[in-house]
Design a protein around this motif. Structure first.
Motif, PDB file in Angstrom:
ATOM      1  N   PRO A  50      -0.477  -2.014 -16.540  1.00  9.92           N
ATOM      2  CA  PRO A  50      -1.922  -1.774 -16.546  1.00  9.92           C
ATOM      3  C   PRO A  50      -2.304  -0.688 -15.532  1.00  9.92           C
ATOM      4  O   PRO A  50      -1.566  -0.433 -14.572  1.00  9.92           O
ATOM      5  N   PRO A  51      -3.460  -0.038 -15.747  1.00 14.92           N
ATOM      6  CA  PRO A  51      -3.936   0.906 -14.734  1.00 14.92           C
ATOM      7  C   PRO A  51      -4.259   0.152 -13.442  1.00 14.92           C
ATOM      8  O   PRO A  51      -4.434  -1.065 -13.453  1.00 14.92           O
ATOM      9  N   ARG A  52      -4.295   0.876 -12.342  1.00  9.63           N
ATOM     10  CA  ARG A  52      -4.545   0.248 -11.041  1.00  9.63           C
ATOM     11  C   ARG A  52      -5.767   0.884 -10.388  1.00  9.63           C
ATOM     12  O   ARG A  52      -6.032   2.067 -10.550  1.00  9.63           O
ATOM     13  N   HIS A  53      -6.478   0.078  -9.623  1.00 11.71           N
ATOM     14  CA  HIS A  53      -7.638   0.543  -8.876  1.00 11.71           C
ATOM     15  C   HIS A  53      -7.154   1.090  -7.531  1.00 11.71           C
ATOM     16  O   HIS A  53      -6.373   0.438  -6.847  1.00 11.71           O
ATOM     17  N   ALA A  54      -7.622   2.269  -7.161  1.00 11.59           N
ATOM     18  CA  ALA A  54      -7.259   2.870  -5.874  1.00 11.59           C
ATOM     19  C   ALA A  54      -8.530   3.048  -5.048  1.00 11.59           C
ATOM     20  O   ALA A  54      -9.623   3.232  -5.596  1.00 11.59           O
ATOM     21  N   TYR A  55      -8.375   3.003  -3.741  1.00 14.34           N
ATOM     22  CA  TYR A  55      -9.506   3.053  -2.820  1.00 14.34           C
ATOM     23  C   TYR A  55      -9.230   4.031  -1.686  1.00 14.34           C
ATOM     24  O   TYR A  55      -8.091   4.198  -1.265  1.00 14.34           O
ATOM     25  N   ARG A  56     -10.315   4.635  -1.159  1.00 11.82           N
ATOM     26  CA  ARG A  56     -10.223   5.399   0.084  1.00 11.82           C
ATOM     27  C   ARG A  56     -11.610   5.443   0.721  1.00 11.82           C
ATOM     28  O   ARG A  56     -12.630   5.295   0.050  1.00 11.82           O
ATOM     29  N   LEU A  57     -11.621   5.653   2.024  1.00 12.75           N
ATOM     30  CA  LEU A  57     -12.885   5.714   2.747  1.00 12.75           C
ATOM     31  C   LEU A  57     -13.639   6.993   2.407  1.00 12.75           C
ATOM     32  O   LEU A  57     -13.034   8.053   2.236  1.00 12.75           O
ATOM     33  N   THR A  58     -14.969   6.896   2.333  1.00 12.25           N
ATOM     34  CA  THR A  58     -15.817   8.074   2.230  1.00 12.25           C
ATOM     35  C   THR A  58     -16.010   8.621   3.647  1.00 12.25           C
ATOM     36  O   THR A  58     -15.558   8.015   4.629  1.00 12.25           O
ATOM     37  N   SER A  59     -16.711   9.730   3.767  1.00 12.64           N
ATOM     38  CA  SER A  59     -17.011  10.268   5.104  1.00 12.64           C
ATOM     39  C   SER A  59     -17.791   9.245   5.923  1.00 12.64           C
ATOM     40  O   SER A  59     -17.512   9.035   7.105  1.00 12.64           O
ATOM     41  N   ALA A  60     -18.778   8.621   5.293  1.00 17.89           N
ATOM     42  CA  ALA A  60     -19.565   7.588   5.992  1.00 17.89           C
ATOM     43  C   ALA A  60     -18.679   6.408   6.373  1.00 17.89           C
ATOM     44  O   ALA A  60     -18.844   5.817   7.443  1.00 17.89           O
ATOM     45  N   GLY A  61     -17.738   6.068   5.520  1.00 16.22           N
ATOM     46  CA  GLY A  61     -16.812   4.978   5.817  1.00 16.22           C
ATOM     47  C   GLY A  61     -15.910   5.298   6.993  1.00 16.22           C
ATOM     48  O   GLY A  61     -15.608   4.439   7.807  1.00 16.22           O
ATOM     49  N   GLU A  62     -15.473   6.569   7.085  1.00 15.54           N
ATOM     50  CA  GLU A  62     -14.643   6.984   8.221  1.00 15.54           C
ATOM     51  C   GLU A  62     -15.413   6.864   9.524  1.00 15.54           C
ATOM     52  O   GLU A  62     -14.879   6.378  10.527  1.00 15.54           O
ATOM     53  N   VAL A  63     -16.680   7.290   9.508  1.00 17.98           N
ATOM     54  CA  VAL A  63     -17.512   7.204  10.718  1.00 17.98           C
ATOM     55  C   VAL A  63     -17.684   5.737  11.116  1.00 17.98           C
ATOM     56  O   VAL A  63     -17.542   5.384  12.284  1.00 17.98           O
TER      57      VAL A  63
END
Length: 84
Positions: A50-63
């Motif tokens: 199955p396809p997988r969900h991937a995540y990463r922080l946005t600029s606001a998330g990094e701050v």
């Protein structure tokens, strides 16, 4: 997260943090809804998977993550001084 701009799979985040899926995925959804996390579907690496969900922080998330790390560091240092 070690590399905030790197895309990470939920399973990897679960293993790294020790959080169970019932705790982790609601947190990821909430962070995404708050604009702190990007999420996208990635195609399966192998046919039939199955396809997988991937995540990463946005600029606001990094701050936000940096501010949280700084607060935790100061809090930890303060508690060490209080013990001494």
């Amino acid at each position: 997260m070690i590399q905030p701009q790197a895309w990470r799979y939920g399973y990897d985040l679960s293993k790294e943090t020790g959080l169970k899926s019932g705790t982790l995925y609601p947190l990821l959804i909430r962070l995404h809804d708050q604009g702190l996390l990007e999420a996208e579907w990635r195609p399966a690496a192998k046919p039939g998977r199955p396809p997988r969900h991937a995540y990463r922080l946005t600029s606001a998330g990094e701050v936000t993550a940096s501010a949280g790390s700084a607060i935790a560091h100061v809090s930890k240092a303060g508690s060490k001084e209080a013990i001494a």
